[in-house]
Design a protein around this motif. Structure first.
Motif, PDB file in Angstrom:
ATOM      1  N   ARG A 128       0.888  -1.172   0.050  1.00  0.00           N
ATOM      2  CA  ARG A 128      -0.091   0.026   0.011  1.00  0.00           C
ATOM      3  C   ARG A 128       0.694   1.182  -0.108  1.00  0.00           C
ATOM      4  NH1 ARG A 128      -4.699  -0.968   4.457  1.00  0.00           N
ATOM      5  NH2 ARG A 128      -5.389   1.098   3.447  1.00  0.00           N
ATOM      6  N   LEU A 129       2.159   0.982  -0.235  1.00  0.00           N
ATOM      7  CA  LEU A 129       2.909   2.195  -0.151  1.00  0.00           C
ATOM      8  C   LEU A 129       3.752   2.235  -1.568  1.00  0.00           C
ATOM      9  CD1 LEU A 129       4.572   2.366   3.215  1.00  0.00           C
ATOM     10  CD2 LEU A 129       2.839   3.993   2.301  1.00  0.00           C
ATOM     11  N   PRO A 130       3.063   2.402  -2.684  1.00  0.00           N
ATOM     12  CA  PRO A 130       3.817   2.108  -4.086  1.00  0.00           C
ATOM     13  C   PRO A 130       4.878   3.208  -4.392  1.00  0.00           C
ATOM     14  CG  PRO A 130       1.744   3.090  -4.399  1.00  0.00           C
ATOM     15  CD  PRO A 130       1.899   2.825  -2.969  1.00  0.00           C
ATOM     16  N   SER A 131       5.790   3.382  -3.556  1.00  0.00           N
ATOM     17  CA  SER A 131       6.923   4.723  -3.756  1.00  0.00           C
ATOM     18  C   SER A 131       7.676   4.575  -4.933  1.00  0.00           C
ATOM     19  CB  SER A 131       7.529   4.712  -2.463  1.00  0.00           C
ATOM     20  OG  SER A 131       8.359   5.714  -2.466  1.00  0.00           O
ATOM     21  N   GLY A 132       7.538   5.511  -5.769  1.00  0.00           N
ATOM     22  CA  GLY A 132       8.699   5.860  -6.682  1.00  0.00           C
ATOM     23  C   GLY A 132       8.916   4.459  -7.596  1.00  0.00           C
ATOM     24  N   ILE A 133      10.340   4.303  -7.844  1.00  0.00           N
ATOM     25  CA  ILE A 133      10.505   2.976  -8.515  1.00  0.00           C
ATOM     26  C   ILE A 133       9.888   1.887  -8.256  1.00  0.00           C
ATOM     27  CG2 ILE A 133      12.624   1.694  -9.220  1.00  0.00           C
ATOM     28  CD1 ILE A 133      14.119   4.147  -9.769  1.00  0.00           C
ATOM     29  N   TRP A 134       9.852   1.610  -6.954  1.00  0.00           N
ATOM     30  CA  TRP A 134       9.071   0.430  -6.393  1.00  0.00           C
ATOM     31  C   TRP A 134       7.603   0.211  -7.060  1.00  0.00           C
ATOM     32  CZ3 TRP A 134       7.001  -4.228  -6.117  1.00  0.00           C
ATOM     33  CH2 TRP A 134       6.146  -4.374  -5.069  1.00  0.00           C
ATOM     34  N   GLN A 145      13.027  -5.740  -0.125  1.00  0.00           N
ATOM     35  CA  GLN A 145      13.176  -5.109  -1.466  1.00  0.00           C
ATOM     36  C   GLN A 145      12.573  -3.782  -1.553  1.00  0.00           C
ATOM     37  OE1 GLN A 145      11.281  -8.124  -0.689  1.00  0.00           O
ATOM     38  NE2 GLN A 145      11.565  -9.800  -2.056  1.00  0.00           N
ATOM     39  N   PRO A 146      11.314  -3.358  -1.427  1.00  0.00           N
ATOM     40  CA  PRO A 146      10.978  -2.284  -1.757  1.00  0.00           C
ATOM     41  C   PRO A 146      11.739  -1.016  -0.999  1.00  0.00           C
ATOM     42  CG  PRO A 146       9.097  -3.801  -1.196  1.00  0.00           C
ATOM     43  CD  PRO A 146      10.458  -4.528  -0.739  1.00  0.00           C
ATOM     44  N   VAL A 147      12.276  -1.231   0.243  1.00  0.00           N
ATOM     45  CA  VAL A 147      12.861  -0.433   0.862  1.00  0.00           C
ATOM     46  C   VAL A 147      14.148  -0.247   0.272  1.00  0.00           C
ATOM     47  CG1 VAL A 147      13.938   0.042   3.253  1.00  0.00           C
ATOM     48  CG2 VAL A 147      11.709  -0.986   3.160  1.00  0.00           C
ATOM     49  N   VAL A 148      14.830  -1.292  -0.036  1.00  0.00           N
ATOM     50  CA  VAL A 148      16.291  -1.262  -0.507  1.00  0.00           C
ATOM     51  C   VAL A 148      16.211  -0.454  -1.991  1.00  0.00           C
ATOM     52  CG1 VAL A 148      18.103  -2.557  -1.512  1.00  0.00           C
ATOM     53  CG2 VAL A 148      17.025  -3.200   0.582  1.00  0.00           C
ATOM     54  N   LEU A 149      14.998  -1.031  -2.703  1.00  0.00           N
ATOM     55  CA  LEU A 149      15.042  -0.059  -4.175  1.00  0.00           C
ATOM     56  C   LEU A 149      14.883   1.432  -3.731  1.00  0.00           C
ATOM     57  CD1 LEU A 149      12.039  -2.136  -5.830  1.00  0.00           C
ATOM     58  CD2 LEU A 149      14.548  -1.802  -6.584  1.00  0.00           C
ATOM     59  N   GLY A 150      14.131   1.781  -2.357  1.00  0.00           N
ATOM     60  CA  GLY A 150      14.009   3.280  -2.322  1.00  0.00           C
ATOM     61  C   GLY A 150      15.242   3.627  -1.592  1.00  0.00           C
ATOM     62  N   ILE A 151      15.960   2.909  -1.212  1.00  0.00           N
ATOM     63  CA  ILE A 151      17.373   3.612  -0.736  1.00  0.00           C
ATOM     64  C   ILE A 151      18.007   3.709  -1.963  1.00  0.00           C
ATOM     65  CG2 ILE A 151      19.502   2.850   0.141  1.00  0.00           C
ATOM     66  CD1 ILE A 151      17.998   1.307   2.308  1.00  0.00           C
ATOM     67  N   GLY A 152      17.945   3.067  -3.019  1.00  0.00           N
ATOM     68  CA  GLY A 152      18.724   3.466  -4.072  1.00  0.00           C
ATOM     69  C   GLY A 152      18.218   4.756  -4.879  1.00  0.00           C
ATOM     70  N   GLN A 207       9.157  12.401  -8.345  1.00  0.00           N
ATOM     71  CA  GLN A 207       9.351  11.066  -8.755  1.00  0.00           C
ATOM     72  C   GLN A 207       8.192  10.246  -8.101  1.00  0.00           C
ATOM     73  OE1 GLN A 207      13.410  10.066  -8.064  1.00  0.00           O
ATOM     74  NE2 GLN A 207      13.984  11.608  -9.516  1.00  0.00           N
ATOM     75  N   LYS A 208       7.289  10.887  -7.644  1.00  0.00           N
ATOM     76  CA  LYS A 208       5.960   9.984  -7.235  1.00  0.00           C
ATOM     77  C   LYS A 208       6.764   9.098  -5.868  1.00  0.00           C
ATOM     78  CE  LYS A 208       3.410   9.819 -11.514  1.00  0.00           C
ATOM     79  NZ  LYS A 208       2.835   9.141 -12.438  1.00  0.00           N
ATOM     80  N   GLY A 209       7.479   9.733  -5.138  1.00  0.00           N
ATOM     81  CA  GLY A 209       7.984   8.613  -4.031  1.00  0.00           C
ATOM     82  C   GLY A 209       7.497   9.288  -2.807  1.00  0.00           C
ATOM     83  N   PHE A 210       7.274   8.595  -1.944  1.00  0.00           N
ATOM     84  CA  PHE A 210       6.994   8.620  -0.664  1.00  0.00           C
ATOM     85  C   PHE A 210       8.037   9.223   0.230  1.00  0.00           C
ATOM     86  CE2 PHE A 210       3.395   5.935  -1.770  1.00  0.00           C
ATOM     87  CZ  PHE A 210       2.439   6.287  -0.941  1.00  0.00           C
ATOM     88  N   ILE A 211       8.174  10.263   1.097  1.00  0.00           N
ATOM     89  CA  ILE A 211       8.827  10.471   2.005  1.00  0.00           C
ATOM     90  C   ILE A 211       8.321  10.280   3.515  1.00  0.00           C
ATOM     91  CG2 ILE A 211      10.204  12.236   0.790  1.00  0.00           C
ATOM     92  CD1 ILE A 211       8.772  14.516   2.193  1.00  0.00           C
ATOM     93  N   MET A 212       7.026  10.360   3.844  1.00  0.00           N
ATOM     94  CA  MET A 212       6.353   9.691   4.894  1.00  0.00           C
ATOM     95  C   MET A 212       5.730   8.589   4.790  1.00  0.00           C
ATOM     96  SD  MET A 212       7.558  11.946   7.277  1.00  0.00           S
ATOM     97  CE  MET A 212       6.282  11.630   8.455  1.00  0.00           C
ATOM     98  N   PRO A 213       5.457   7.738   5.811  1.00  0.00           N
ATOM     99  CA  PRO A 213       4.880   6.559   5.281  1.00  0.00           C
ATOM    100  C   PRO A 213       3.372   6.489   5.638  1.00  0.00           C
ATOM    101  CG  PRO A 213       5.968   6.426   7.774  1.00  0.00           C
ATOM    102  CD  PRO A 213       6.269   7.777   6.880  1.00  0.00           C
ATOM    103  N   PHE A 214       2.731   7.436   4.897  1.00  0.00           N
ATOM    104  CA  PHE A 214       1.366   7.491   5.208  1.00  0.00           C
ATOM    105  C   PHE A 214       0.602   6.396   4.287  1.00  0.00           C
ATOM    106  CE2 PHE A 214       2.347  11.904   6.633  1.00  0.00           C
ATOM    107  CZ  PHE A 214       2.368  11.683   7.833  1.00  0.00           C
ATOM    108  N   LEU A 215       0.031   5.576   4.725  1.00  0.00           N
ATOM    109  CA  LEU A 215      -0.669   4.754   3.676  1.00  0.00           C
ATOM    110  C   LEU A 215      -1.884   4.912   3.046  1.00  0.00           C
ATOM    111  CD1 LEU A 215      -3.009   2.768   5.015  1.00  0.00           C
ATOM    112  CD2 LEU A 215      -1.170   1.728   6.370  1.00  0.00           C
TER     113      LEU A 215
END
Length: 615
Positions: free
Chosen positions: A74-80, A432-439, A471-479
């Protein structure tokens, strides 16, 4: 003749050493984080190079075969989110990938690689050097000089910024950066669940196997591996139900279906008397690593034989066209843990469990979001101190940008699982999604530092966050919001200031933090948040527990900005697309307040330090 040959060799070697191509950013490792970093930086216009040892991109999602996504559904952030959308397009629907009970998104590893390759090839500023082994990284006078081998050639390249996206933090270690390895001592990191004394025990790794159903009547049983003993896997079918931690069951079919992939394939990545394997490879030589990894492979093959021979799944054989390897196994193992380097900030459990009550407001500096619970694999090492990870309940969280920047290097970015994080928190940040976000965050940071010619610790946190939002990324984890929402950025930014806070809920295997956009705001809630940034409100006692009206909002904002008028407030509301039936006594929602604060005051633009404090 001998002289001519020596002259020719000297010329070839000389050309390889002299012809040193310059890049804006170099990434060593084309795993999950390296791929995301390269795509991101390249899209920002940075001339970027990824040096990858395998012929694939994606690392643990693809080359390691861990093709069942853990968390961030439920957190489709950025490249993930982009990667998942591509998977949906390939398979036809999200439901078509909900084939195994461990995840909502399961896919064939080769499909994941094809998607990453396709995306990377569309980025003109990105170059990927496959089947390339980095050998040396040196930093001098503001420039990284990198040497790697490819096709028997020595290649030298340079760039002002380097990202270590290797699986075990080998590059940062090679230049002498200090790190932690294994479990932290309780008093060192301030985590009550950590062992009293530190040790060098890391999580089990896994040589994942992709099996394929060749149909009833087929017999794909592999030869009996050496040292095979069925007792090694006797409890493999005894496990907890996926919905409950307290319902052990004996169901071999459920164990197999754990990682069921589309098209009749199965991911074998099973922790309970399965193919997890304990070895600490991190500080071993490359030759020693290969010896130990062969042992891990053999453990997985013994488990496959057990599934086929003892459990009767003879029709499930090793997929023969999944990986470009002779043994049809993944190119790399699933590394769950790495060196953890010392960053500008250290991301530890208090910042995950209670971000608004922690010693410093690191949440304000967040660049990556995650919701998977803290999950460690230690069942194959009986010497590992017992830690009750079920009790370490956390909400969804964000990773601070300072955890990606070493405390003692101006131009090296940490990625993959080597960020500045405690051993316990790594159990969540490794997914995986967190590591994609770290990248992705590393790519933005690297591109900015390179283009602005800045040391990493002088790059604006808010600049990085704003680009990630774009880039359609989340910076806060609001679902309860999505990048496609009209006011997504305003709510994310006001949330990142802490003026309006979220509410965290530990929940099963998909933790939550809610913003509640439709909830009404109280006067006291608003003024309490604004006081942190605007000293004009320090002496204000006029905020009650009543719900905030538009008239009251105007009064509070005029204390900060005396030029604001009622007409101006309505005009801004109209321009931002808010519902226009505004009267003085109209009660305002958190979404509406976020939009108005963002437009009128723009508190997000106020600079913050690496610990989240206002400068």
């Amino acid at each position: 003749m001998k002289f001519k040959l020596m002259f020719f060799l000297a010329m070839v070697i000389g050309q390889s050493l002299i012809a040193q191509e310059k890049f804006d950013l170099i990434i060593i490792g084309g795993g999950a984080s390296g791929t995301a970093a390269g795509i991101t930086a390249g899209r920002m216009g940075a001339k970027t190079l990824i040096v990858e040892s395998t012929p694939w991109l994606g690392g643990m999602l693809t080359s390691a075969g861990v093709s069942a996504i853990d968390g961030n559904h439920r957190l489709p952030s950025g490249i993930w989110g982009e990667f998942r959308d591509s998977l949906v397009a390939h398979y036809g629907s999200q439901q078509a990938m909900a084939t195994g009970w461990v995840s909502n998104t399961l896919f064939e590893p080769h499909v994941g690689n094809e998607i990453f390759q396709s995306i990377s090839q569309s980025v003109s500023s990105l170059t990927v050097s496959f089947q390339s082994e980095w050998k040396e990284a040196k930093y001098s006078e503001g420039i990284w000089n990198i040497t790697f081998h490819k096709d028997g050639k020595i290649i030298n390249v340079s760039a002002p910024i380097l990202i270590d996206a290797t699986e075990m933090g080998d590059v940062a270690a090679s230049v002498g950066l200090p790190y932690r390895l294994g479990m932290d001592a309780r008093d060192e990191v301030g985590e009550e669940f950590a062992p009293e004394i530190s040790n060098d025990i890391i999580q089990d790794l896994t040589y994942v196997v992709t099996l394929q159903d060749f149909g009833m009547g087929s017999d794909k049983t592999i030869p009996r591996p050496e040292n095979y003993d069925p007792a090694e896997f006797a409890c493999a079918c005894a496990h907890a139900d996926p919905i409950s931690d307290n319902d052990p069951t004996l169901d071999c079919g459920k164990m197999i279906d754990y990682g069921k992939l589309p098209n009749g394939k199965y991911m074998i990545n099973w922790p309970n008397c399965g193919n997890d394997y304990y070895v600490n490879l991190v500080e071993l030589s490359p030759e020693e690593r290969e010896i130990e990894l062969e042992k891990a492979k053999q453990a997985s093959l013994r488990f496959v034989y057990y599934i086929q021979h003892e459990l009767g799944y003879k029709n499930l054989g090793i997929a023969e066209e999944e990986f470009p390897t002779e043994d049809h196994l993944p190119m790399i193992p699933y590394h769950r843990e790495s060196r953890r380097f010392h960053g500008l900030v250290d991301f530890t459990l208090p910042f995950v469990r209670t971000p608004y009550e922690a010693q410093s407001p690191l949440y304000r500096t967040g660049v990556v979001v995650g919701d998977y619970t803290i999950d460690h694999h230690h069942k194959k090492n009986l010497d590992a101190p017992a830690i009750d990870f079920i009790k370490i309940r956390v909400p969804s969280y964000n990773v601070p940008l300072g955890a990606l920047i070493p405390a003692n290097h101006p131009a090296l970015i940490l990625a993959e699982k080597s960020i500045s994080v405690s051993n316990i928190v790594n159990g969540a940040s490794r997914l995986q999604p967190v590591v994609l976000g770290i990248g992705q965050a590393a790519g933005v940071l690297g591109a900015l530092a390179s283009s602005k010619k800045l040391p990493l610790d002088q790059v604006s946190i808010r600049d990085v966050q704003q680009i990630l939002l774009d880039q359609k990324g989340f910076i806060m984890p609001f679902l309860d919001m999505n990048p496609t929402d009209k006011h997504f950025q305003a709510m994310q930014k006001i949330g990142a200031t802490g003026i309006l806070k979220g509410e965290g809920v530990p929940y099963l295997w998909a933790n939550q933090t809610w913003f509640y956009p439709e909830r009404l705001v109280t006067e006291y809630e608003l003024v309490s948040g604004l006081k942190t940034y605007y000293s004009q409100l320090d002496g204000n006692w006029g905020a009650s527990g009543d719900y905030l009206t538009l008239e009251k909002l105007e009064q509070f904002l005029k204390i900060i900005d005396p030029k604001l008028t009622w007409e101006g407030l309505l005009k801004i509301a109209d321009s931002e697309g808010l519902v226009i039936d505004f009267s003085a006594d109209r009660k305002l929602t958190r979404e509406e307040v976020s939009v108005l604060l963002d437009s009128i005051l723009d508190p997000f633009s106020i600079p913050i330090d690496w610990d989240g404090s206002i400068k």
